[in-house]
Design an enzyme around this catalytic site. Structure first.
Site, PDB file in Angstrom:
ATOM      1  N   HIS A 115      10.815 -21.400  17.391  1.00  0.00           N
ATOM      2  CA  HIS A 115      12.246 -21.731  17.340  1.00  0.00           C
ATOM      3  C   HIS A 115      12.661 -22.723  18.442  1.00  0.00           C
ATOM      4  O   HIS A 115      13.316 -23.729  18.187  1.00  0.00           O
ATOM      5  CB  HIS A 115      13.119 -20.480  17.496  1.00  0.00           C
ATOM      6  CG  HIS A 115      12.786 -19.376  16.543  1.00  0.00           C
ATOM      7  ND1 HIS A 115      12.288 -19.595  15.289  1.00  0.00           N
ATOM      8  CD2 HIS A 115      12.900 -18.028  16.656  1.00  0.00           C
ATOM      9  CE1 HIS A 115      12.098 -18.436  14.678  1.00  0.00           C
ATOM     10  NE2 HIS A 115      12.465 -17.471  15.486  1.00  0.00           N
ATOM     11  N   ARG A 148       0.859  -1.178   0.000  1.00  0.00           N
ATOM     12  CA  ARG A 148       0.000   0.000   0.000  1.00  0.00           C
ATOM     13  C   ARG A 148       0.899   1.234   0.000  1.00  0.00           C
ATOM     14  O   ARG A 148       0.986   1.945   0.979  1.00  0.00           O
ATOM     15  CB  ARG A 148      -0.831  -0.059   1.275  1.00  0.00           C
ATOM     16  CG  ARG A 148      -2.045   0.813   1.301  1.00  0.00           C
ATOM     17  CD  ARG A 148      -2.740   0.615   2.605  1.00  0.00           C
ATOM     18  NE  ARG A 148      -1.802   0.701   3.739  1.00  0.00           N
ATOM     19  CZ  ARG A 148      -2.137   0.538   5.002  1.00  0.00           C
ATOM     20  NH1 ARG A 148      -3.341   0.235   5.329  1.00  0.00           N
ATOM     21  NH2 ARG A 148      -1.231   0.643   5.974  1.00  0.00           N
ATOM     22  N   LYS A 187       6.007 -16.781  10.642  1.00  0.00           N
ATOM     23  CA  LYS A 187       5.430 -16.838  11.963  1.00  0.00           C
ATOM     24  C   LYS A 187       5.031 -15.430  12.422  1.00  0.00           C
ATOM     25  O   LYS A 187       5.560 -14.471  11.866  1.00  0.00           O
ATOM     26  CB  LYS A 187       6.412 -17.462  12.949  1.00  0.00           C
ATOM     27  CG  LYS A 187       7.699 -16.624  13.122  1.00  0.00           C
ATOM     28  CD  LYS A 187       8.507 -17.137  14.234  1.00  0.00           C
ATOM     29  CE  LYS A 187       8.529 -16.196  15.391  1.00  0.00           C
ATOM     30  NZ  LYS A 187       9.020 -14.874  15.189  1.00  0.00           N
TER      31      LYS A 187
HETATM   32  C1  BG6 Z   1      12.562 -13.762  15.285  1.00  0.00           C
HETATM   33  C2  BG6 Z   1      11.879 -13.048  16.444  1.00  0.00           C
HETATM   34  O1  BG6 Z   1      11.838 -14.887  14.902  1.00  0.00           O
HETATM   35  O2  BG6 Z   1      13.872 -14.148  15.663  1.00  0.00           O
HETATM   36  C3  BG6 Z   1      12.699 -11.890  16.929  1.00  0.00           C
HETATM   37  O3  BG6 Z   1      10.601 -12.588  16.034  1.00  0.00           O
HETATM   38  C4  BG6 Z   1      14.132 -12.297  17.195  1.00  0.00           C
HETATM   39  O4  BG6 Z   1      12.120 -11.304  18.094  1.00  0.00           O
HETATM   40  C5  BG6 Z   1      14.707 -13.060  15.992  1.00  0.00           C
HETATM   41  O5  BG6 Z   1      14.894 -11.125  17.444  1.00  0.00           O
HETATM   42  C6  BG6 Z   1      16.089 -13.590  16.286  1.00  0.00           C
HETATM   43  O6  BG6 Z   1      16.612 -14.199  15.156  1.00  0.00           O
HETATM   44  P1  BG6 Z   1      18.152 -14.548  15.064  1.00  0.00           P
HETATM   45  O7  BG6 Z   1      18.298 -15.275  13.767  1.00  0.00           O
HETATM   46  O8  BG6 Z   1      18.876 -13.228  15.096  1.00  0.00           O
HETATM   47  O9  BG6 Z   1      18.471 -15.378  16.247  1.00  0.00           O
END
Ligand code: BG6
Length: 508
Positions: free
Chosen positions: A261, A62, A169
């Site tokens: 995760h 948008r 997610k």
């Molecule tokens: C995301 C979360 O899925 O993963 C975030 O929404 C988080 O809050 C991020 O900061 C961390 O990812 P990575 O790959 O830096 O560990």
């Protein structure tokens, strides 16, 4: 002579896995994720020669932009965040296939234009009628987009052309909303065309967990409750919520990263060996172990939640969660969550798995640590082993990717004194190649239609089944989470939670 790294993408060692002709349509191109991760990953794939000449990238948003404006946005994102060096000829090839469609998600005319754009690309660019739709947007907007894609004929596929949908997610807010979301998506796309992104599964060191467990003889015999007495899975971040108040408040640490995760890490750590790494086999094992996993019996004693308060952290004065822009004063969102999960099966009965995730911790680290039982008998004086803790196997997901084994060794000298030492494997020391970003791997897998690294709806549901009672319990308390100072390892209640079981959190 350098030896091949067995964990590198198969394309590096065997016949390259290059995507076939296709267009990737992105919703949510103005978001943080798009500019920090997705656009750079697409460029990196192009730069590694893994995208075909018949590739196109279409942005939908948008915004009062045209294709040139969007191409500039992609260009800036690539320059700022790509992993591989910028090469003009690669950019030229990629940018020739960039298009932008402006419109609202409920605007039929905009989706007509999107359809015309991808039809035109099929002709001019040779994208072959294959389309992936990447929904990097809040789940509340999924029904609109999915409905529009269906009613404009963009979800259709046959054996000559495919249509896939990629979902970021959070997969819902709880079990019920996840089921509703799935119902909506499945009205337009069959399960095999739905790719749910959990970017941790694209991380090389997460995949290394499978190599460590199943390519070696050494570890599997002790990977059970005869030897392991508890497991700690930690995801600590030193950053706060940044500019993500709109997303984060009301979500919190448990929904943001534990539901996906951390429970995926638990599943990979605890599952049985799959018969092969074919998607259905891997998923079957993950589902089995998630079905055996459950929240703790006493939610008050075996969960903890916290919220960071203002403090000096990392040499600067940082505000508390409630000081962050756009966070309401009566927010009860947690920025730290710790839960105990028990797994009711023969391998893990009696071994608690402790999962914790937090923002504004002292440092960024994600690791899985198996703590082993004490030796049944120590033939030393008590004072000799006073400094001896428990044996631990620690898989460091990031940073300093690697594996550490902690055990007792004799301190040099005439006395018999035993102290803990570490035996270390560091990725960087053994392999010279840098790992692809998780999103590179996952986007390529979507374009190839390769499903093993994407959780299916069943796994998502099982994860919510574990988390829902905990979230309901926290909500029922009606109190804010416990305070912890920014730059510390979480609230006191989390330490107490482990101490009750006779353990202590590791200080990674
Ligand atoms: C995301 C979360 O899925 O993963 C975030 O929404 C988080 O809050 C991020 O900061 C961390 O990812 P990575 O790959 O830096 O560990």
């Amino acid at each position: 002579m350098s030896r091949p790294n067995p964990l590198r993408d198969p394309q590096d060692r065997r016949i390259p896995r290059i995507a076939g002709p296709c267009a990737l349509v992105m919703f949510g191109v103005t978001g943080d994720l798009a500019s920090k991760k997705l656009m750079p990953a697409i460029y990196d794939l192009a730069n590694r020669g893994l995208l075909p000449p018949g590739f196109a990238l279409v942005g939908f948003a948008r915004r009062d932009w045209d294709t040139e404006d969007f191409a500039e946005v992609v260009h800036n994102a690539v320059k700022a965040n790509a992993r591989t060096p910028f090469r003009e000829e690669v950019w030229k090839q990629l940018s020739d296939g960039i298009r932008f469609v402006a419109g609202e998600l409920d605007d039929d005319a905009a989706f007509d234009r999107l359809k015309q754009t991808i039809d035109e690309l099929d002709e001019s660019r040779g994208t072959g009628g294959n389309h992936a739709f990447y929904l990097s947007i809040p789940p509340g907007l999924f029904p609109n987009v999915v409905g529009q894609l269906r009613s404009h004929g963009m979800a259709e596929q046959d054996h000559d052309r495919w249509s896939r949908v990629v979902i970021e997610k959070p997969f819902g807010h709880d079990l019920k909303s996840a089921q509703e979301l799935n119902d909506i998506v499945s009205t337009a796309f069959p399960a095999s065309s739905v790719f749910r992104i959990d970017h941790y599964l694209g991380k090389e060191t997460v995949q290394n967990l499978l190599a460590l467990r199943f390519a070696n003889q050494l570890f599997e015999p002790v990977w059970n409750n005869n030897y392991v007495d508890h497991v700690q899975i930690t995801m600590a971040e030193d950053i706060g919520i940044g500019g993500r108040a709109g997303y984060y408040d009301g979500i919190g640490a448990a929904r943001d990263v534990i539901q996906n995760h951390l429970l995926q890490l638990l599943a990979l750590t605890a599952m049985e060996e799959p018969t092969s790494f074919e998607a259905s086999q891997l998923r079957a094992e993950k589902q089995k172990v998630l079905a055996a996993a459950r929240p703790p019996r006493d939610l008050g004693l075996h969960t903890a939640r916290g919220r960071y308060t203002a403090a000096w952290a990392g040499g600067e004065k940082v505000g508390g969660y409630l000081d962050e822009p756009r966070i309401p004063a009566d927010s009860t969102t947690e920025t730290y969550a710790a839960i105990r999960v028990d797994i009711d099966n023969r391998r893990w009965a009696g071994v608690p798995f402790y999962l914790r995730a937090g923002k504004r911790m002292p440092r960024r680290v994600t690791e899985i640590a198996l703590g082993f039982k004490q030796a049944p008998h120590l033939p030393f004086d008590e004072t000799d082993t006073a400094e001896l803790g428990y044996n631990a196997l620690v898989m460091r997901i990031q940073p300093d990717e690697g594996v550490t084994l902690r055990f007792g060794a004799k301190v040099p000298g005439t006395q018999m004194e035993i102290r803990e030492v570490n035996m270390d494997f560091a990725y960087g020391g053994s392999f010279t190649e840098s790992s692809p970003e998780a999103y590179e791997r996952l986007i390529l897998d979507v374009l190839l239609g390769d499903p093993p690294l994407f959780p299916q709806h069943e796994e998502v549901e099982l994860s919510w089944r574990i988390l829902d009672p905990i979230l309901d319990y926290w909500a029922s308390l009606g109190t804010p989470p416990d305070d912890y100072e920014a730059g510390t390892w979480g609230p006191k209640s989390a330490d107490e939670m482990l101490a009750r079981d006779g353990f202590a959190w590791r200080r990674p």
